[in-house]
Design an enzyme around this catalytic site. Structure first.
Site, PDB file in Angstrom:
ATOM      1  N   ARG A 126       0.823  -1.234   0.000  1.00 17.91           N
ATOM      2  CA  ARG A 126       0.000   0.000   0.000  1.00 17.91           C
ATOM      3  C   ARG A 126       0.849   1.272   0.000  1.00 17.91           C
ATOM      4  NH1 ARG A 126      -2.242  -3.495  -1.437  1.00 17.91           N
ATOM      5  NH2 ARG A 126      -4.023  -4.592  -0.572  1.00 17.91           N
TER       6      ARG A 126
ATOM      7  N   SER B  76     -10.644  -0.699   3.676  1.00 19.68           N
ATOM      8  CA  SER B  76      -9.909  -1.065   4.894  1.00 19.68           C
ATOM      9  C   SER B  76      -9.283   0.202   5.467  1.00 19.68           C
ATOM     10  CB  SER B  76      -8.800  -2.060   4.584  1.00 19.68           C
ATOM     11  OG  SER B  76      -9.367  -3.226   4.079  1.00 19.68           O
TER      12      SER B  76
ATOM     13  N   GLU C 208      -4.438   3.255   6.725  1.00 24.04           N
ATOM     14  CA  GLU C 208      -4.232   3.105   5.278  1.00 24.04           C
ATOM     15  C   GLU C 208      -4.880   4.287   4.552  1.00 24.04           C
ATOM     16  OE1 GLU C 208      -4.943  -0.801   3.609  1.00 24.04           O
ATOM     17  OE2 GLU C 208      -5.803   0.061   1.794  1.00 24.04           O
TER      18      GLU C 208
HETATM   19  P1  FAD Z   1      -7.882   8.618  -4.008  1.00 22.32           P
HETATM   20  O1  FAD Z   1      -8.545   8.113  -2.768  1.00 22.32           O
HETATM   21  O2  FAD Z   1      -8.578   9.659  -4.778  1.00 22.32           O
HETATM   22  O3  FAD Z   1      -6.407   9.092  -3.650  1.00 22.32           O
HETATM   23  C1  FAD Z   1      -5.531   8.283  -2.916  1.00 22.32           C
HETATM   24  C2  FAD Z   1      -4.152   8.968  -2.913  1.00 22.32           C
HETATM   25  O4  FAD Z   1      -3.617   8.945  -4.226  1.00 22.32           O
HETATM   26  C3  FAD Z   1      -4.238  10.442  -2.529  1.00 22.32           C
HETATM   27  O5  FAD Z   1      -3.096  10.747  -1.764  1.00 22.32           O
HETATM   28  C4  FAD Z   1      -4.212  11.181  -3.870  1.00 22.32           C
HETATM   29  O6  FAD Z   1      -3.652  12.477  -3.750  1.00 22.32           O
HETATM   30  C5  FAD Z   1      -3.303  10.271  -4.671  1.00 22.32           C
HETATM   31  N1  FAD Z   1      -3.569  10.301  -6.126  1.00 22.32           N
HETATM   32  C6  FAD Z   1      -4.700   9.955  -6.758  1.00 22.32           C
HETATM   33  N2  FAD Z   1      -4.537  10.048  -8.087  1.00 22.32           N
HETATM   34  C7  FAD Z   1      -3.271  10.477  -8.299  1.00 22.32           C
HETATM   35  C8  FAD Z   1      -2.496  10.767  -9.460  1.00 22.32           C
HETATM   36  N3  FAD Z   1      -2.990  10.667 -10.686  1.00 22.32           N
HETATM   37  N4  FAD Z   1      -1.202  11.172  -9.284  1.00 22.32           N
HETATM   38  C9  FAD Z   1      -0.668  11.315  -8.048  1.00 22.32           C
HETATM   39  N5  FAD Z   1      -1.370  11.069  -6.912  1.00 22.32           N
HETATM   40  C10 FAD Z   1      -2.644  10.651  -7.042  1.00 22.32           C
HETATM   41  N6  FAD Z   1      -7.885  -0.830  -1.817  1.00 22.32           N
HETATM   42  C11 FAD Z   1      -7.169  -1.931  -2.110  1.00 22.32           C
HETATM   43  O7  FAD Z   1      -5.949  -1.839  -2.291  1.00 22.32           O
HETATM   44  N7  FAD Z   1      -7.768  -3.144  -2.213  1.00 22.32           N
HETATM   45  C12 FAD Z   1      -9.105  -3.312  -2.049  1.00 22.32           C
HETATM   46  O8  FAD Z   1      -9.604  -4.429  -2.165  1.00 22.32           O
HETATM   47  C13 FAD Z   1      -9.886  -2.163  -1.727  1.00 22.32           C
HETATM   48  N8  FAD Z   1     -11.215  -2.268  -1.521  1.00 22.32           N
HETATM   49  C14 FAD Z   1     -11.935  -1.152  -1.234  1.00 22.32           C
HETATM   50  C15 FAD Z   1     -13.323  -1.275  -1.038  1.00 22.32           C
HETATM   51  C16 FAD Z   1     -14.088  -0.151  -0.772  1.00 22.32           C
HETATM   52  C17 FAD Z   1     -15.565  -0.302  -0.553  1.00 22.32           C
HETATM   53  C18 FAD Z   1     -13.486   1.126  -0.717  1.00 22.32           C
HETATM   54  C19 FAD Z   1     -14.309   2.357  -0.484  1.00 22.32           C
HETATM   55  C20 FAD Z   1     -12.121   1.266  -0.900  1.00 22.32           C
HETATM   56  C21 FAD Z   1     -11.332   0.129  -1.158  1.00 22.32           C
HETATM   57  N9  FAD Z   1      -9.960   0.220  -1.344  1.00 22.32           N
HETATM   58  C22 FAD Z   1      -9.222  -0.913  -1.630  1.00 22.32           C
HETATM   59  C23 FAD Z   1      -9.264   1.523  -1.183  1.00 22.32           C
HETATM   60  C24 FAD Z   1      -9.145   2.343  -2.487  1.00 22.32           C
HETATM   61  O9  FAD Z   1     -10.156   1.987  -3.415  1.00 22.32           O
HETATM   62  C25 FAD Z   1      -7.776   2.157  -3.132  1.00 22.32           C
HETATM   63  O10 FAD Z   1      -6.741   2.593  -2.275  1.00 22.32           O
HETATM   64  C26 FAD Z   1      -7.653   2.932  -4.462  1.00 22.32           C
HETATM   65  O11 FAD Z   1      -6.470   2.559  -5.091  1.00 22.32           O
HETATM   66  C27 FAD Z   1      -7.658   4.455  -4.280  1.00 22.32           C
HETATM   67  O12 FAD Z   1      -7.805   5.031  -5.552  1.00 22.32           O
HETATM   68  P2  FAD Z   1      -8.513   6.453  -5.755  1.00 22.32           P
HETATM   69  O13 FAD Z   1      -8.450   6.781  -7.199  1.00 22.32           O
HETATM   70  O14 FAD Z   1      -9.865   6.446  -5.154  1.00 22.32           O
HETATM   71  O15 FAD Z   1      -7.532   7.367  -4.948  1.00 22.32           O
END
Ligand code: FAD
Length: 301
Positions: free
Chosen positions: A174, A224, A294
């Protein structure tokens, strides 16, 4: 601030700028006060222009993917939230897939399945964008981005476009080097294998059913909440500490999956943080294990 806004309007079209945008509309937690500016640059030139303006004006900026791993403070964000929604192109050549950072993993997984490529099924149910998934090295069901990513196109703080190898992203559990190096992910490239479309769709469906049965998807959350501590499972520790269903305000340790903090209605970021601190305190007190968050936090809290 008026001068800053005028300069922003010279870089972006008016439809790409929103003022005082409520972040609860852009996070899966459905929590977060307003961002001063919420902008959607359409290409590298606009993105570079926004970042360079922010640096010169000393206005903070932050990237937003799908907001699925993000807790934004109740006061919101005093700066510019940048979304890369427009970066959603997918190119597939044989077994190599290149996609824009703004595309949702679910949409990308569908395109990959349509091309009968296997290896991406694990990511189909993760509700993030590709950019966020690379930052977090998202993973599920025994696989993670690190295993398939061969490279990424990023923009550096100085506005230089660089092509990095998978190894240069330093993907770990992560984590990646992206936040520390202040990179903006523009694109990611994966190497997959030829497979059979029907089996790929079946696997995605199986994993989706598993998610629905184990995770509290009926409530807003950020997945998580805590990282898995070495040798333990966060959810099990929280359950064993007697915290199943424990609430502070509108935030609750999910009864269905103790590793998830949910917004059971009207939770503030302060509720979530107070709950997380209490969970950390009680787990450490009872088991001597430190739970690390996380979920990323933005704004003062
Ligand atoms: P965001 O939440 O929008 O951002 C996360 C971080 O990344 C922030 O610091 C942001 O500034 C940065 N960021 C985003 N885009 C960029 C970019 N283009 N360049 C630089 N920085 C950037 N995670 C898992 O790993 N496995 C799972 O099975 C999982 N299951 C989930 C289930 C649910 C119901 C939920 C709500 C979440 C889950 N997650 C899981 C967590 C989440 O979906 C992941 O961490 C996902 O990768 C986050 O992506 P995001 O685009 O939503 O990022």
């Amino acid at each position: 601030m008026q001068e800053f806004q005028s300069q922003l309007e010279r870089i972006l079209s008016l439809s790409s700028i929103r003022l005082q945008e409520p972040m609860k509309a852009h996070t899966t937690f459905r929590i977060g006060g307003p961002a001063d500016y919420y902008v959607s640059p359409r290409d590298e030139k606009e993105l570079m222009g926004v970042c360079s303006l922010c640096r010169h004006a000393e206005v903070p900026y932050s990237l937003l993917g799908n907001g699925s791993n993000l807790l934004v403070s109740d006061e919101g964000y005093r700066g510019v939230m940048i979304t890369l929604d427009a970066w959603d192109e997918v190119r597939i050549q044989e077994t190599t897939v290149t996609a824009g950072a703004g595309i949702l993993l679910s949409k990308l997984a569908k395109k990959i399945a349509e091309a009968s490529l296997t290896g991406f099924e694990f990511a189909a149910g993760i509700p993030g964008s590709l950019g966020g998934a690379l930052v977090m090295n998202a993973g599920a069901y025994g696989s993670e981005m690190r295993e398939i990513v061969t490279g990424a196109k990023v923009m550096t703080r100085e506005g230089e476009i660089r092509e990095l190898s998978g190894a240069e992203l330093e993907l770990g559990y992560r984590t990646s080097c992206i936040p520390a190096k202040d990179y903006i992910v523009l694109e990611g490239t994966f190497e997959l294998q030829h497979g059979e479309a029907e089996a790929i769709y079946r696997r995605m469906e199986e994993l989706s059913m598993q998610r629905k049965s184990k995770q509290p998807l009926e409530y807003p959350s950020a997945g998580s909440t805590f990282k898995r501590p070495s040798g333990y499972f966060a959810g099990k520790l929280i359950e064993d500490a007697g915290l199943r269903g424990f609430c502070i305000g509108g935030a609750q340790v999910s009864e269905k999956h103790c590793g998830f903090v949910i917004n059971r209605g009207g939770a503030s970021a302060a509720d979530v943080m107070n709950l997380c601190k209490e969970v950390q305190h009680r787990v450490e007190e009872q088991f001597g294990v430190v739970l690390e968050m996380e979920v990323k936090r933005l704004g003062s809290m």
